[in-house]
Scaffold this motif. Structure first.
Motif, PDB file in Angstrom:
ATOM      1  N   GLY A 135      -1.692   2.442 -13.207  1.00 24.57           N
ATOM      2  CA  GLY A 135      -2.320   1.477 -11.795  1.00 24.57           C
ATOM      3  C   GLY A 135      -3.736   1.374 -11.897  1.00 24.57           C
TER       4      GLY A 135
ATOM      5  N   SER B  17       0.867  -1.173  -0.036  1.00 22.61           N
ATOM      6  CA  SER B  17       0.142  -0.050  -0.076  1.00 22.61           C
ATOM      7  C   SER B  17       0.950   1.244  -0.012  1.00 22.61           C
ATOM      8  CB  SER B  17      -1.009  -0.058   1.196  1.00 22.61           C
ATOM      9  OG  SER B  17      -0.179   0.157   2.333  1.00 22.61           O
TER      10      SER B  17
ATOM     11  N   ARG C  58       1.467   6.949 -13.775  1.00 19.85           N
ATOM     12  CA  ARG C  58       1.260   6.027 -12.635  1.00 19.85           C
ATOM     13  C   ARG C  58       0.050   5.751 -12.337  1.00 19.85           C
ATOM     14  NH1 ARG C  58       5.340   9.361 -10.030  1.00 19.85           N
ATOM     15  NH2 ARG C  58       3.968   9.480  -8.267  1.00 19.85           N
ATOM     16  N   LYS C  59      -0.913   6.652 -12.088  1.00 23.03           N
ATOM     17  CA  LYS C  59      -2.095   6.582 -11.819  1.00 23.03           C
ATOM     18  C   LYS C  59      -3.092   5.881 -12.883  1.00 23.03           C
ATOM     19  CE  LYS C  59      -2.515  10.380  -8.370  1.00 23.03           C
ATOM     20  NZ  LYS C  59      -3.026  11.485  -8.258  1.00 23.03           N
TER      21      LYS C  59
ATOM     22  N   GLN D  43      -3.635  -3.579  -6.143  1.00 20.99           N
ATOM     23  CA  GLN D  43      -3.691  -2.254  -5.100  1.00 20.99           C
ATOM     24  C   GLN D  43      -3.350  -0.935  -6.183  1.00 20.99           C
ATOM     25  OE1 GLN D  43      -2.388  -1.770  -1.335  1.00 20.99           O
ATOM     26  NE2 GLN D  43      -1.676  -3.766  -0.984  1.00 20.99           N
TER      27      GLN D  43
ATOM     28  N   ASP E 149       4.780   2.999  -4.718  1.00 18.37           N
ATOM     29  CA  ASP E 149       4.546   3.761  -5.646  1.00 18.37           C
ATOM     30  C   ASP E 149       4.564   2.909  -7.383  1.00 18.37           C
ATOM     31  OD1 ASP E 149       3.471   6.266  -4.575  1.00 18.37           O
ATOM     32  OD2 ASP E 149       5.726   6.174  -4.184  1.00 18.37           O
ATOM     33  N   ILE E 150       5.610   2.146  -7.164  1.00 18.09           N
ATOM     34  CA  ILE E 150       5.829   1.488  -8.592  1.00 18.09           C
ATOM     35  C   ILE E 150       6.610  -0.252  -8.238  1.00 18.09           C
ATOM     36  CG2 ILE E 150       7.290   1.401 -10.680  1.00 18.09           C
ATOM     37  CD1 ILE E 150       7.920   4.492 -10.235  1.00 18.09           C
ATOM     38  N   GLY E 151       5.932  -0.966  -8.809  1.00 16.71           N
ATOM     39  CA  GLY E 151       6.394  -2.248  -8.774  1.00 16.71           C
ATOM     40  C   GLY E 151       7.286  -2.743  -9.780  1.00 16.71           C
TER      41      GLY E 151
ATOM     42  N   MET F 282       0.670  -6.382  -6.355  1.00 17.83           N
ATOM     43  CA  MET F 282       0.949  -4.854  -6.924  1.00 17.83           C
ATOM     44  C   MET F 282      -0.250  -4.363  -7.622  1.00 17.83           C
ATOM     45  SD  MET F 282       5.021  -4.666  -6.720  1.00 17.83           S
ATOM     46  CE  MET F 282       5.411  -6.023  -7.828  1.00 17.83           C
TER      47      MET F 282
ATOM     48  N   LYS G 268      -0.970  -0.083  -8.368  1.00 17.00           N
ATOM     49  CA  LYS G 268       0.308   0.027  -8.608  1.00 17.00           C
ATOM     50  C   LYS G 268       0.717  -0.491 -10.060  1.00 17.00           C
ATOM     51  CE  LYS G 268       0.253   0.780  -4.211  1.00 17.00           C
ATOM     52  NZ  LYS G 268      -0.086   2.054  -3.503  1.00 17.00           N
TER      53      LYS G 268
END
Length: 371
Positions: free
Chosen positions: A343, A264, A339-340, A292, A267-269, A289, A294
């Motif tokens: 994700g 949680s 990223r968002k 959630q 930010d990045i997997g 990941m 990510k």
């Protein structure tokens, strides 16, 4: 220990015997525990989990409705296990036996034949078959010959193992969305972007490429915090390698039991593998990941393209390419909007295509088909 459960007369009762070496902190073992939890929800099944070693890194299995039995063995090739397992299978009466590892299918498949009980193998968990004429290779061949069907968590796994086509069953890993309800929200006070790679600390995961990429980012002055999460024989070697690369904000955590809470805050997997040593089936770490929301950057190999759609819900890179990984991480670190977007698409993929209920249902359908 076995816990009581109210019976539903409308639900067919099955005796399911799952066999594995141990429950150490690996993806295969995590998937077994999740499968048992998923079957529990659907009711009407008597599950026995047979382990050939004492190690249990997932103690939550003891809170599930499953009878856990340990079969003692003096070594990895203790032939007394055959007789012990045969007696256990006979004592179950009508059952379906589901071995998950090479050694468990080596022991279980012939005993199922003697006991006249169906055997469903689930030992194809990656895309890197064992070396020819090794003990694992012979166990695989026994499984192909004697199992009624062979489950893989990716189509790529069957292709790599050359599983007999008429026995191929693909059941993708399933994520339990209920896990997210128990996740503690991360602090709103955020520092640098957090990056994490989760997996066994051995040659099956290419942590060195990950470390090299982090060194490239640091050399460019990019701010980040990075984590290496897992346990394994390469722990000290990887620790030494991070020191050698003079990495300042990279942390090796060891095994993390509350993995969802840890994720949680990420930010990045990342997931790197070297095809010379290993190729993923469907990675639990990637799935967790992505569930959630990510964004993930992963090696384009094995079954990973079956879960990561490049540019849509994550990013794929060539194997062993630290420059490519560093470039994609740099892009994601600088572009919060991307990223968002990735994700959000990743979370949707898991919710619609990789649910625990779907995985459990498909396994039960397979069991029903041979019962």
């Amino acid at each position: 220990m076995k816990m009581s459960r109210a019976a539903d007369p409308a639900v067919r009762h099955r005796n399911i015997v799952i066999v594995n070496d141990m429950l150490w902190g690996g993806g295969r073992e995590r998937r077994i525990v999740q499968l048992i939890a998923g079957i529990n929800r659907q009711g009407g099944d008597n599950i026995t989990l047979v382990l050939l070693d004492d190690r249990v890194d997932y103690p939550e299995v003891f809170s599930l409705n499953v009878n856990v039995i340990k079969i003692s063995r003096s070594s990895n090739r203790d032939f007394s296990v055959f007789g012990k397992l045969y007696r256990l299978i006979k004592a179950q009466g009508a059952c379906v036996v589901n071995p998950w590892s090479f050694m468990s299918v080596f022991y279980a498949a012939p005993m199922c034949l003697l006991a006249k009980q169906p055997c469903i193998g689930a030992f194809v968990v990656d895309c890197k078959p064992p070396a020819r004429f090794s003990i694992n290779w012979f166990a695989m061949k026994i499984g192909f010959l004697l199992c009624r069907g062979v489950v893989s968590n990716s189509a790529a796994g069957h292709a790599a193992y050359a599983t007999p086509r008429e026995k191929r069953i693909v059941i993708h890993n399933g994520f339990d969305s209920a896990r997210l309800k128990r996740v503690a929200l991360p602090s709103t006070e955020r520092g640098p972007v957090m990056i994490a790679m989760i997996g066994r600390l051995d040659k099956q995961k290419d942590f060195r490429t990950y470390i090299d990429a982090l060194a490239i980012l640091q050399g460019k002055g990019v701010a980040f915090r990075a984590f290496i999460v897992g346990q394994g024989d390469d722990h000290e070697a990887l620790k030494a390698y991070t020191i050698q690369r003079d990495l300042r904000d990279v942390h090796i955590t060891g095994f993390v039991s509350e993995i969802d809470t840890f994720i949680s805050g990420v930010d990045i997997g990342v997931l790197c593998t070297d095809p010379a040593h290993h190729a993923e089936g469907i990675s639990n770490a990637l799935m967790e990941m992505m569930a959630q929301g990510k964004p993930v950057v992963a090696t384009d190999d094995g079954g990973t393209p079956e879960i990561v759609d490049d540019g849509n819900n994550g990013i794929l890179i060539p194997p062993c390419d630290a420059e490519a990984l560093a470039g994609k991480l740099d892009l994601l670190i600088r572009d919060e909007r991307l990223r968002k977007q990735l994700g959000a698409n990743a979370a949707k993929t898991i919710a619609t295509k990789f649910s625990l209920d779907e995985m459990a249902t498909k396994f039960l359908q397979v069991y029903d088909g041979v019962a």
